[in-house]
Design an enzyme around this catalytic site. Structure first.
Site, PDB file in Angstrom:
ATOM      1  CD  GLU A  99      -4.141   3.151  -5.248  1.00 52.43           C
ATOM      2  OE1 GLU A  99      -4.421   4.356  -5.162  1.00 52.43           O
ATOM      3  OE2 GLU A  99      -3.410   2.568  -4.419  1.00 52.43           O
TER       4      GLU A  99
ATOM      5  CG  ASN B  43      -2.938   3.948   1.454  1.00 56.44           C
ATOM      6  OD1 ASN B  43      -3.706   4.220   2.365  1.00 56.44           O
ATOM      7  ND2 ASN B  43      -2.703   2.711   1.082  1.00 56.44           N
TER       8      ASN B  43
ATOM      9  CG  HIS C 215      -3.011  -0.800  -2.779  1.00 57.70           C
ATOM     10  ND1 HIS C 215      -3.387   0.499  -2.503  1.00 57.70           N
ATOM     11  CD2 HIS C 215      -3.137  -1.483  -1.607  1.00 57.70           C
ATOM     12  CE1 HIS C 215      -3.724   0.583  -1.225  1.00 57.70           C
ATOM     13  NE2 HIS C 215      -3.575  -0.602  -0.670  1.00 57.70           N
TER      14      HIS C 215
ATOM     15  CB  SER D  94      -0.923   0.015   1.225  1.00 58.12           C
ATOM     16  OG  SER D  94      -0.172  -0.141   2.413  1.00 58.12           O
TER      17      SER D  94
END
Length: 407
Positions: free
Chosen positions: A150, A188, A138, A117
């Site tokens: 992602e 994130n 991700h 992440s």
């Protein structure tokens, strides 16, 4: 794709395995612990039983899905896998060691994907002799509910691997968004401010935990920032914040808060320990007594407060339910999310549309640029400039692209 490998049978690994098995693929699920593997299978069964109750799968499908998951403690079984998803702890050395082993044991055509992440996919790939086949995928928790993935392309990842991975993820019903290898990728990184601004507001005594969470729920979120950190885990949230802070060369806008590290050290990790910012007893929860504190009355300028009010008015239908400090915290957070979106756009991290899409797919009410359109760039720019003075911090410095676009 016929056979899927998953390394790590924790929450994310077992969730990814469930997704693949539900899509009809044979899944080899690896972990070093037979106990962890057994617990993962029990959790998957429980999630599937819940899906039956919700009507998303039929009762007769449960057994077939479970029989498609093959637990193992030996990596050599991945020789037949077409793609392997790694989902172990967020530790660079651990991931590099696993990828080195996978590179040795898997067929030359196997795609090796990491679910990191926040770590560098490029650094993970450099542990292999074939970095062209390493890619970031991700997933978000839980992966059988949240469809965003992602897809992280390094400078060495081949276009063929990217294309095959994107197609496969679409085929199983997920929504891949291709992004450059950069700290925290899209969600994130940009949403880091969803956590950091409320944490800082509490840290300086501006607002308390419950009133901050309540303010964000008026945006339409199911969980406020402190509730969300408890759900994800204080340890994981802190590790990601720390990683992004370090990889951005200690930029002030990404600095983690110290008291979160103290809570992690004390073993208060959130829902998984029934104790984090909140104490959980059954379905009830209350803020930890030792985290309750007197608020400090800050005297902000009228212009700053008016702009905070304006921002809240633009994004909320019930902004009159908020007190002054709730408006400030909410406005600071949204302004920083928008600002980070512009930083990311300057760096060509992903397209504006893909950044907005990524946020909506993780059930945020709007993407950074959609918020920007609602609020107005000039309002955001002026608010950030005032925040630098009012809070005596350079972390609110506007992105150059934001400043130029609002001229």
């Amino acid at each position: 794709m016929n056979t899927i490998g998953v390394v790590g049978a924790g929450r994310m690994g077992s969730g990814i395995a469930q997704v693949m098995a539900q899509a009809g693929y044979d899944v080899i699920l690896f972990d070093i612990s037979n106990e962890t593997l057994q617990r993962a299978l029990e959790n998957i069964k429980r999630h599937l039983q819940r899906a039956i109750e919700l009507g998303t799968i039929k009762k007769e499908q449960l057994r077939n899905i479970l029989t498609k998951i093959h637990p193992t403690t030996k990596l050599k079984h991945f020789m037949t896998a077409d793609i392997v998803f790694e989902a172990v702890i967020e530790d660079l050395d651990v991931k590099r060691k696993i990828f080195q082993e996978l590179d040795d044991r898997c067929a030359p055509t196997t795609i090796l994907a990491t679910n990191t992440s926040s770590l560098s996919v490029t650094k993970i790939a450099s542990a292999t002799e074939n970095p062209y086949r390493v890619i970031g995928t991700h997933f978000f928790n839980p992966p059988y509910v949240l469809k965003l993935v992602e897809v992280v392309k390094t400078q060495n990842t081949s276009d063929e691997v990217v294309g095959k991975t994107v197609k496969f993820l679409k085929d199983i019903g997920h929504s891949p968004v291709v992004v450059k290898d950069s700290p925290g990728f899209i969600v994130n990184r940009i949403s880091r401010h969803f956590y950091l601004e409320p944490l800082r507001a509490y840290e300086i005594g501006l607002a308390d935990i419950e009133e901050i969470d309540q303010a964000f729920k008026l945006l339409g979120l199911e969980l406020g920032p402190f509730e969300m950190i408890d759900y994800v885990g204080l340890d994981l949230n802190y590790v990601v914040s720390k990683s992004i802070y370090e990889r951005f060369n200690y930029e002030e806008r990404f600095r983690p808060v110290t008291f979160q590290a103290w809570l992690v050290e004390a073993g208060l990790l959130g829902r998984k320990t029934n104790s984090g910012f909140y104490n959980y007893v059954g379905k009830d929860k209350k803020v930890q007594d030792f985290l309750k504190r007197e608020k400090i009355k800050y005297k902000f300028s009228k212009k700053f407060l008016n702009l905070a009010d304006t921002i809240c008015k633009k994004i909320l239908s019930r902004k009159d339910e908020l007190n002054e400090t709730q408006k400030v915290v909410l406005a600071l957070t949204i302004a920083m999310i928008v600002n980070e979106g512009f930083y990311a756009l300057m760096e060509d991290l992903a397209s504006k549309d893909d950044i907005n899409l990524a946020f909506r797919l993780v059930r945020f009410p709007a993407g950074p640029f959609e918020f920007a359109e609602q609020i107005g760039l000039r309002n955001i720019l002026n608010f950030l400039n005032l925040a630098q003075v009012e809070l005596m911090s350079g972390r609110y410095k506007p992105a150059l692209l934001l400043a130029r676009k609002s001229e």
